[in-house]
Write an enzyme that holds these catalytic residues in place. Structure first.
Site, PDB file in Angstrom:
ATOM      1  N   HIS A   1      -0.500   5.910   5.989  1.00  0.00           N
ATOM      2  CA  HIS A   1       0.180   5.967   4.689  1.00  0.00           C
ATOM      3  C   HIS A   1      -0.237   7.210   3.884  1.00  0.00           C
ATOM      4  CE1 HIS A   1       2.017   4.766   0.953  1.00  0.00           C
ATOM      5  NE2 HIS A   1       0.850   4.890   0.351  1.00  0.00           N
TER       6      HIS A   1
ATOM      7  N   LYS B   1      -5.335   6.188 -13.145  1.00  0.00           N
ATOM      8  CA  LYS B   1      -4.373   5.131 -12.813  1.00  0.00           C
ATOM      9  C   LYS B   1      -4.372   4.049 -13.887  1.00  0.00           C
ATOM     10  CE  LYS B   1      -2.239   2.277  -9.433  1.00  0.00           C
ATOM     11  NZ  LYS B   1      -1.959   2.003  -8.044  1.00  0.00           N
TER      12      LYS B   1
ATOM     13  N   ARG C   1       2.773 -21.225  -6.493  1.00  0.00           N
ATOM     14  CA  ARG C   1       3.442 -20.480  -7.588  1.00  0.00           C
ATOM     15  C   ARG C   1       2.502 -19.539  -8.331  1.00  0.00           C
ATOM     16  NH1 ARG C   1       6.770 -25.250  -8.384  1.00  0.00           N
ATOM     17  NH2 ARG C   1       8.714 -24.754  -7.340  1.00  0.00           N
TER      18      ARG C   1
ATOM     19  N   LYS D   1       0.332  -3.869  -8.006  1.00  0.00           N
ATOM     20  CA  LYS D   1       1.491  -3.850  -7.099  1.00  0.00           C
ATOM     21  C   LYS D   1       1.062  -4.521  -5.800  1.00  0.00           C
ATOM     22  CE  LYS D   1       4.246   0.163  -8.361  1.00  0.00           C
ATOM     23  NZ  LYS D   1       4.702   1.493  -7.921  1.00  0.00           N
TER      24      LYS D   1
ATOM     25  N   GLU E   1      -4.374  10.492  -1.912  1.00  0.00           N
ATOM     26  CA  GLU E   1      -4.061   9.782  -3.161  1.00  0.00           C
ATOM     27  C   GLU E   1      -4.958  10.280  -4.298  1.00  0.00           C
ATOM     28  OE1 GLU E   1      -1.446   7.785  -3.385  1.00  0.00           O
ATOM     29  OE2 GLU E   1      -1.216   6.550  -1.582  1.00  0.00           O
TER      30      GLU E   1
ATOM     31  N   HIS F   1       5.867   9.836  -2.531  1.00  0.00           N
ATOM     32  CA  HIS F   1       6.084   8.572  -1.837  1.00  0.00           C
ATOM     33  C   HIS F   1       7.506   8.399  -1.297  1.00  0.00           C
ATOM     34  CE1 HIS F   1       2.149   7.709  -3.336  1.00  0.00           C
ATOM     35  NE2 HIS F   1       2.146   6.486  -2.855  1.00  0.00           N
TER      36      HIS F   1
ATOM     37  N   ASN G   1       4.227   7.664  -7.928  1.00  0.00           N
ATOM     38  CA  ASN G   1       4.913   7.683  -6.636  1.00  0.00           C
ATOM     39  C   ASN G   1       5.150   9.107  -6.141  1.00  0.00           C
ATOM     40  OD1 ASN G   1       5.123   4.852  -6.610  1.00  0.00           O
ATOM     41  ND2 ASN G   1       6.911   4.950  -7.943  1.00  0.00           N
TER      42      ASN G   1
ATOM     43  N   GLU H   1       6.405  -0.328 -14.275  1.00  0.00           N
ATOM     44  CA  GLU H   1       7.125   0.866 -13.836  1.00  0.00           C
ATOM     45  C   GLU H   1       8.526   0.974 -14.425  1.00  0.00           C
ATOM     46  OE1 GLU H   1       6.153   2.272  -9.799  1.00  0.00           O
ATOM     47  OE2 GLU H   1       8.290   2.711  -9.620  1.00  0.00           O
TER      48      GLU H   1
ATOM     49  N   HIS I   1       7.419   7.583   2.379  1.00  0.00           N
ATOM     50  CA  HIS I   1       7.883   6.292   2.914  1.00  0.00           C
ATOM     51  C   HIS I   1       8.946   6.496   3.985  1.00  0.00           C
ATOM     52  CE1 HIS I   1       6.538   3.681  -0.772  1.00  0.00           C
ATOM     53  NE2 HIS I   1       5.537   4.075  -0.022  1.00  0.00           N
TER      54      HIS I   1
ATOM     55  N   ARG J   1       4.962   5.172 -15.023  1.00  0.00           N
ATOM     56  CA  ARG J   1       4.250   4.769 -13.799  1.00  0.00           C
ATOM     57  C   ARG J   1       4.895   5.344 -12.539  1.00  0.00           C
ATOM     58  NH1 ARG J   1       1.509  -1.017 -11.974  1.00  0.00           N
ATOM     59  NH2 ARG J   1       0.862  -0.236  -9.934  1.00  0.00           N
TER      60      ARG J   1
HETATM   61  P1  NAD Z   1      -5.790  -0.141   5.787  1.00  0.00           P
HETATM   62  O1  NAD Z   1      -5.957  -1.286   4.881  1.00  0.00           O
HETATM   63  O2  NAD Z   1      -4.952  -0.325   6.991  1.00  0.00           O
HETATM   64  O3  NAD Z   1      -7.225   0.375   6.230  1.00  0.00           O
HETATM   65  C1  NAD Z   1      -7.306   1.449   7.128  1.00  0.00           C
HETATM   66  C2  NAD Z   1      -8.160   1.122   8.372  1.00  0.00           C
HETATM   67  O4  NAD Z   1      -9.526   1.214   8.005  1.00  0.00           O
HETATM   68  C3  NAD Z   1      -7.964  -0.270   8.930  1.00  0.00           C
HETATM   69  O5  NAD Z   1      -7.959  -0.172  10.326  1.00  0.00           O
HETATM   70  C4  NAD Z   1      -9.202  -1.038   8.471  1.00  0.00           C
HETATM   71  O6  NAD Z   1      -9.580  -2.051   9.377  1.00  0.00           O
HETATM   72  C5  NAD Z   1     -10.233   0.039   8.424  1.00  0.00           C
HETATM   73  N1  NAD Z   1     -11.291  -0.125   7.430  1.00  0.00           N
HETATM   74  C6  NAD Z   1     -11.160  -0.579   6.166  1.00  0.00           C
HETATM   75  N2  NAD Z   1     -12.326  -0.446   5.505  1.00  0.00           N
HETATM   76  C7  NAD Z   1     -13.213   0.067   6.390  1.00  0.00           C
HETATM   77  C8  NAD Z   1     -14.574   0.446   6.284  1.00  0.00           C
HETATM   78  N3  NAD Z   1     -15.232   0.382   5.131  1.00  0.00           N
HETATM   79  N4  NAD Z   1     -15.187   0.925   7.395  1.00  0.00           N
HETATM   80  C9  NAD Z   1     -14.488   1.048   8.558  1.00  0.00           C
HETATM   81  N5  NAD Z   1     -13.203   0.736   8.705  1.00  0.00           N
HETATM   82  C10 NAD Z   1     -12.564   0.253   7.619  1.00  0.00           C
HETATM   83  O7  NAD Z   1      -5.154   1.129   5.037  1.00  0.00           O
HETATM   84  P2  NAD Z   1      -5.380   1.807   3.603  1.00  0.00           P
HETATM   85  O8  NAD Z   1      -5.203   3.241   3.851  1.00  0.00           O
HETATM   86  O9  NAD Z   1      -6.587   1.324   2.920  1.00  0.00           O
HETATM   87  O10 NAD Z   1      -4.137   1.250   2.777  1.00  0.00           O
HETATM   88  C11 NAD Z   1      -2.824   1.600   3.104  1.00  0.00           C
HETATM   89  C12 NAD Z   1      -1.886   0.594   2.483  1.00  0.00           C
HETATM   90  O11 NAD Z   1      -2.023   0.622   1.054  1.00  0.00           O
HETATM   91  C13 NAD Z   1      -0.427   0.875   2.753  1.00  0.00           C
HETATM   92  O12 NAD Z   1       0.197  -0.298   3.195  1.00  0.00           O
HETATM   93  C14 NAD Z   1       0.146   1.278   1.417  1.00  0.00           C
HETATM   94  O13 NAD Z   1       1.494   0.927   1.259  1.00  0.00           O
HETATM   95  C15 NAD Z   1      -0.740   0.522   0.482  1.00  0.00           C
HETATM   96  N6  NAD Z   1      -0.791   1.078  -0.884  1.00  0.00           N
HETATM   97  C16 NAD Z   1      -0.558   0.245  -1.919  1.00  0.00           C
HETATM   98  C17 NAD Z   1      -0.639   0.695  -3.216  1.00  0.00           C
HETATM   99  C18 NAD Z   1      -0.471  -0.255  -4.359  1.00  0.00           C
HETATM  100  O14 NAD Z   1      -0.418   0.191  -5.499  1.00  0.00           O
HETATM  101  N7  NAD Z   1      -0.416  -1.545  -4.111  1.00  0.00           N
HETATM  102  C19 NAD Z   1      -0.946   2.047  -3.454  1.00  0.00           C
HETATM  103  C20 NAD Z   1      -1.167   2.892  -2.380  1.00  0.00           C
HETATM  104  C21 NAD Z   1      -1.096   2.396  -1.084  1.00  0.00           C
HETATM  105  N1  GLY Z   2       0.749   3.570  -6.012  1.00  0.00           N
HETATM  106  C1  GLY Z   2       1.763   3.585  -7.016  1.00  0.00           C
HETATM  107  C2  GLY Z   2       1.544   2.613  -8.109  1.00  0.00           C
HETATM  108  O1  GLY Z   2       0.617   1.841  -8.107  1.00  0.00           O
HETATM  109  O2  GLY Z   2       2.326   2.583  -9.027  1.00  0.00           O
END
Ligand code: NAD
Ligand code: GLY
Length: 377
Positions: free
Chosen positions: A276, A237, A131, A153, A195, A258, A255, A247, A262, A251
């Protein structure tokens, strides 16, 4: 506006001000090797569970486990496959089973070591494990250092769309080691840069100008430029999240791009075809196009943004990704967007660079028409 106070210490520290859920974002070079000293004061038990993907594990897991050991923190690690596919129900189920097999208690802290996929997945797991347990973000991609690790998030994808299953669960700390970006593939760096650009486009014309000057150097791997961009992005941010954690208003500006992005990601199957950040980059151009079509934004601002995309090498046109987009399918995704309310679509549009706003006044036919022209269907 919520305060993101810059404390005068090295490495740089920002605060996400959320009352009793406030936390620090620490940004510096080679701080992964000192992770134990940052983490020790924050954890309640003496055991942490690290979640990491296989690629990042090979590069950085030993550095983190050594640093924890030096601080007398016991750790166990759980590895998942790299890539967006790990934000699936199946991977989430496997992760929960693996975490429970470690006999966690409510004082157990999870650590997400990796990109946004690991951060979103681990954060969601932390929010429901027993939980709710605490978690720490150690982001290793540009995207996760400037965006996903901050703000709480968390979530996973389903066949109905992206991030539709999730929670708001703030981390206890974000530790961003800029040196880890040295091993990040160029394509991933550029994806994260989208971003960064987002913050300039939303409300900071001066930052957009700074990126026009320094974006190419940043993408070329200049650590000082990356650090400055990460700090400016996180400060932007943190300020927005401090004002509107869940949000209910401002906030949603984060997006930008997005809703379009998406939909493109869902249509390409959340894989290597479109990352992404790449989807967000194209999505921001579509938001600009829509704004221009609606007579809200000067064409010159859109041209200026596209010129910058060309300078740094970011794709801006959906047709460069594929030629056979299905406009009906894209439109269908918009209705499932989390921001849609009672059937009304919500979009983030722009009156110009640095002038984003939230609106439900979008004519569906105009939208469809713009999209059909943009995707070439
Ligand atoms: P990811 O986590 O898939 O990383 C990208 C690739 O890089 C992976 O293959 C990973 O193994 C590799 N990698 C990571 N760090 C590395 C390093 N230092 N050296 C070499 N390789 C490395 O992708 P991402 O772009 O970091 O994140 C995308 C995700 O984030 C999406 O799912 C998206 O929806 C999410 N996101 C969330 C929020 C939020 O507010 N929670 C905001 C924006 C994006
Ligand atoms: N990436 C959008 C948010 O964190 O609100």
């Amino acid at each position: 506006m919520g305060e993101a106070a810059l404390k005068k210490s090295e490495p740089a520290r920002l605060v996400v001000a959320l009352g009793e859920r406030s936390y620090d974002i620490v940004v510096g070079e080679r701080i992964l090797g000192k992770a134990g000293q940052y983490i020790l004061p924050l954890i309640r038990g003496k055991k942490v569970l690290i979640v990491c993907d296989e690629t990042v594990a090979k590069l950085y897991l030993h550095r983190l486990t050594n640093a924890l050991e030096e601080a007398q923190i016991r750790s166990r690690s759980i590895l998942v496959k790299p890539g967006e596919g790990s934000k699936s129900m199946a991977s989430f189920g496997e992760l929960m089973e693996a975490l429970l097999a470690e006999k966690p208690d409510r004082k157990t802290t999870l650590i997400a070591l990796g990109g946004g996929v690991i951060g979103d997945l681990t954060g969601f797991a932390a929010s429901v494990l027993l939980r709710g347990v605490e978690f720490i973000q150690i982001p290793t991609t540009l995207l996760s250092q400037v965006d996903s690790s901050v703000g709480g998030k968390t979530g996973i994808n389903s066949r109905w769309g992206k991030n539709l299953i999730g929670s708001f669960h703030q981390p206890r700390l974000v530790l961003a080691d800029v040196a880890t970006l040295a091993t990040l593939p160029k394509r991933e760096l550029l994806s994260g840069y989208a971003e960064v650009l987002k913050y300039g486009l939303i409300n900071d014309t001066a930052f957009f100008g700074w990126l026009e000057q320094h974006g190419a150097g940043l993408i070329g791997g200049d650590t000082a430029l990356m650090t400055e961009a990460i700090l400016r992005s996180c400060a932007a941010k943190a300020a927005i999240v401090g004002e509107d954690e869940k949000e209910s208003g401002v906030r949603a500006l984060l997006n930008l791009g997005h809703t379009f992005g998406h939909a493109l990601e869902a249509e390409t199957g959340y894989g290597d075809a479109l990352l992404h950040g790449e989807a967000v980059a194209i999505g921001m151009v579509l938001a600009l196009k829509m704004s221009v079509v609606m007579g809200l934004c000067p064409q010159a601002d859109m041209d200026r943004v596209i010129a910058h995309y060309k300078t740094v090498g970011l794709a801006f046109c959906p047709k460069s990704i594929r030629k056979d987009w299905n406009v009906d399918a894209l439109m269908e995704h918009f209705t499932r967007d989390k921001k849609a309310e009672g059937g009304k679509l919500t979009f983030i549009l722009l009156r110009g660079i640095g002038k984003a706003f939230i609106t439900q006044e979008v004519n569906v036919e105009t939208l469809r028409d713009m999209l059909a022209k943009a995707v070439g269907a």
